[in-house]
Design a protein around this motif. Structure first.
Motif, PDB file in Angstrom:
ATOM      1  N   VAL A 101     -18.135 -64.103 -55.597  1.00 44.52           N
ATOM      2  CA  VAL A 101     -16.862 -64.436 -56.243  1.00 44.52           C
ATOM      3  C   VAL A 101     -16.315 -65.702 -55.585  1.00 44.52           C
ATOM      4  CG1 VAL A 101     -14.594 -63.614 -56.942  1.00 44.52           C
ATOM      5  CG2 VAL A 101     -16.434 -61.965 -56.562  1.00 44.52           C
ATOM      6  N   ARG A 102     -16.345 -66.792 -56.314  1.00 46.46           N
ATOM      7  CA  ARG A 102     -15.852 -68.067 -55.808  1.00 46.46           C
ATOM      8  C   ARG A 102     -14.352 -68.210 -56.078  1.00 46.46           C
ATOM      9  NH1 ARG A 102     -20.654 -71.810 -58.522  1.00 46.46           N
ATOM     10  NH2 ARG A 102     -22.400 -70.974 -57.284  1.00 46.46           N
ATOM     11  N   ASP A 103     -13.761 -69.225 -55.465  1.00 42.79           N
ATOM     12  CA  ASP A 103     -12.326 -69.460 -55.658  1.00 42.79           C
ATOM     13  C   ASP A 103     -11.985 -69.666 -57.126  1.00 42.79           C
ATOM     14  OD1 ASP A 103     -11.885 -69.227 -52.955  1.00 42.79           O
ATOM     15  OD2 ASP A 103     -11.833 -71.387 -52.572  1.00 42.79           O
ATOM     16  N   GLU A 104     -12.854 -70.383 -57.848  1.00 41.60           N
ATOM     17  CA  GLU A 104     -12.564 -70.632 -59.258  1.00 41.60           C
ATOM     18  C   GLU A 104     -12.652 -69.345 -60.083  1.00 41.60           C
ATOM     19  OE1 GLU A 104     -16.800 -72.412 -58.567  1.00 41.60           O
ATOM     20  OE2 GLU A 104     -14.925 -72.141 -57.442  1.00 41.60           O
ATOM     21  N   ASP A 105     -13.488 -68.404 -59.638  1.00 37.64           N
ATOM     22  CA  ASP A 105     -13.564 -67.111 -60.319  1.00 37.64           C
ATOM     23  C   ASP A 105     -12.265 -66.330 -60.116  1.00 37.64           C
ATOM     24  OD1 ASP A 105     -16.278 -67.590 -61.051  1.00 37.64           O
ATOM     25  OD2 ASP A 105     -16.901 -66.946 -59.044  1.00 37.64           O
ATOM     26  N   VAL A 106     -11.757 -66.361 -58.895  1.00 38.44           N
ATOM     27  CA  VAL A 106     -10.489 -65.690 -58.613  1.00 38.44           C
ATOM     28  C   VAL A 106      -9.386 -66.286 -59.477  1.00 38.44           C
ATOM     29  CG1 VAL A 106      -8.747 -65.204 -56.857  1.00 38.44           C
ATOM     30  CG2 VAL A 106     -11.172 -65.104 -56.251  1.00 38.44           C
ATOM     31  N   ALA A 107      -9.370 -67.608 -59.574  1.00 39.66           N
ATOM     32  CA  ALA A 107      -8.344 -68.272 -60.383  1.00 39.66           C
ATOM     33  C   ALA A 107      -8.448 -67.850 -61.845  1.00 39.66           C
ATOM     34  CB  ALA A 107      -8.483 -69.789 -60.251  1.00 39.66           C
ATOM     35  N   ASP A 108      -9.672 -67.773 -62.359  1.00 41.44           N
ATOM     36  CA  ASP A 108      -9.864 -67.345 -63.752  1.00 41.44           C
ATOM     37  C   ASP A 108      -9.360 -65.921 -63.959  1.00 41.44           C
ATOM     38  OD1 ASP A 108     -10.990 -69.738 -64.453  1.00 41.44           O
ATOM     39  OD2 ASP A 108     -13.062 -69.009 -64.460  1.00 41.44           O
ATOM     40  N   LEU A 109      -9.707 -65.036 -63.039  1.00 42.19           N
ATOM     41  CA  LEU A 109      -9.309 -63.636 -63.170  1.00 42.19           C
ATOM     42  C   LEU A 109      -7.800 -63.477 -63.073  1.00 42.19           C
ATOM     43  CD1 LEU A 109     -12.165 -62.072 -61.012  1.00 42.19           C
ATOM     44  CD2 LEU A 109     -11.835 -61.698 -63.462  1.00 42.19           C
ATOM     45  N   GLN A 110      -7.171 -64.197 -62.145  1.00 39.81           N
ATOM     46  CA  GLN A 110      -5.730 -64.068 -61.999  1.00 39.81           C
ATOM     47  C   GLN A 110      -4.981 -64.751 -63.135  1.00 39.81           C
ATOM     48  OE1 GLN A 110      -5.113 -65.350 -57.794  1.00 39.81           O
ATOM     49  NE2 GLN A 110      -4.504 -63.224 -57.473  1.00 39.81           N
ATOM     50  N   HIS A 111      -5.588 -65.766 -63.734  1.00 48.48           N
ATOM     51  CA  HIS A 111      -4.968 -66.396 -64.908  1.00 48.48           C
ATOM     52  C   HIS A 111      -4.933 -65.409 -66.071  1.00 48.48           C
ATOM     53  CE1 HIS A 111      -3.827 -69.471 -67.799  1.00 48.48           C
ATOM     54  NE2 HIS A 111      -4.811 -69.048 -68.587  1.00 48.48           N
ATOM     55  N   ALA A 112      -6.041 -64.656 -66.235  1.00 47.12           N
ATOM     56  CA  ALA A 112      -6.110 -63.677 -67.324  1.00 47.12           C
ATOM     57  C   ALA A 112      -5.264 -62.449 -67.034  1.00 47.12           C
ATOM     58  CB  ALA A 112      -7.564 -63.263 -67.561  1.00 47.12           C
ATOM     59  N   THR A 113      -5.158 -62.088 -65.762  1.00 50.91           N
ATOM     60  CA  THR A 113      -4.394 -60.909 -65.342  1.00 50.91           C
ATOM     61  C   THR A 113      -3.476 -61.315 -64.204  1.00 50.91           C
ATOM     62  OG1 THR A 113      -6.360 -59.576 -65.858  1.00 50.91           O
ATOM     63  CG2 THR A 113      -4.582 -58.478 -64.673  1.00 50.91           C
TER      64      THR A 113
END
Length: 287
Positions: free
Chosen positions: A227-239
């Motif tokens: 899980v990269r930083d950009e993945d975290v950002a994507d997930l938190q953007h959606a939720t």
């Protein structure tokens, strides 16, 4: 800390035999808190997460499960090893155990199961913790763990392998951890593992995570590239309500690499902090 292990047992739920290990029980302060169901990863029978169950059991009534096709749970050539079936197992297990309030803590494949189960569960499920979930899926990069690592180690385990032979696959693990994996890896049905690995690339974890409406915590490893930083950002953007903790000095198998950091990452998200924490460990929290 004295052992919190109570017993291992089987239950018939969602049409199959499901095996679990129970820690802590529902007495004392634990009775006022939600139970916790721990869902391990793709080649991790419940017993290999027993050391985590011991810690959780000091604070929560805890159940560590064998996912279908692993450990002592049912396996067969005709069993459905898809994500929907795995998620339905968890929901049915909680109902069969009579859990009126519970939380899910899933690691890797178990995190993907937890996210899908949250879409099927009723109001008894109160929160979900997603520990270093594979974020691979349609249109996304491949899961960094390579299939031969699983297939080759399972083949050796079926033949019979000792801890030293397993060290080539898990070089940083302790002798005790290697012995346990060498003893139990043969119980992971290759058909189940192949199906789950394929699902890492065909099931849309991001879509499941975006539909979460209950409190959710994402715990990720500083190392391992799952899980990269950009993945975290994507997930938190959606939720946007998804909380996140990055555990330092840890690869994908977080509690093996930094147990204190892993337990500390939960904070009081589950309703009470876990008993075993190292005061010197701090984690970066983003909400």
């Amino acid at each position: 800390m004295s052992s919190t292990f109570l017993y291992g047992a089987n239950v018939h739920a969602n049409g199959i035999r499901q095996h679990y290990l129970r820690y802590g029980g529902a007495q004392g302060e634990r009775a006022a808190r939600p139970a916790v169901i721990v869902i391990p990863g793709i080649t991790s029978p419940a017993i290999t997460w027993g050391f985590v169950g011991e810690v959780f059991g000091a604070t929560f009534d805890t159940y560590v499960i064998d996912v279908r096709g692993r450990g002592l749970s049912e396996a067969s050539a005709t069993l459905d090893y898809g994500l929907d079936a795995q998620a339905a197992d968890v929901v049915a297990l909680a109902a069969a155990l009579g859990l009126e309030r519970y939380a899910l803590v899933g690691h890797s494949m178990g995190a993907r199961i937890a996210a899908r189960a949250a879409l099927q569960a009723n109001g008894a499920l109160e929160s979900v913790v997603l520990v270093d979930p594979p974020v691979s899926g349609p249109g996304r990069r491949d899961y960094p763990g390579k299939l031969p690592w699983y297939v080759d180690s399972m083949a050796l385990a079926r033949q019979g392998i000792d801890a030293e032979g397993m060290r080539a696959f898990c070089p940083t693990w302790t002798d005790e951890e290697l012995r346990l994996r060498a003893e139990w890896l043969h119980t992971c049905d290759e058909r189940a593992v192949l199906a789950s690995y394929e699902g890492f690339h065909t099931d849309d974890f991001h879509a499941d995570a975006a539909q979460l409406t209950l409190p959710a915590l994402l715990i990720t490893a500083e190392r391992g590239d799952v899980v990269r930083d950009e993945d975290v950002a994507d997930l938190q953007h959606a939720t946007p309500a998804l909380q996140h903790v990055r555990v330092p000095d840890a690869g994908h198998m977080i509690p093996w690499d930094n147990a204190a950091g892993f337990y500390a990452a939960f904070g009081d998200f589950l309703g009470a902090p876990l008993a075993q924490q190292a005061e010197s460990v701090t984690a970066e929290v983003t909400i």
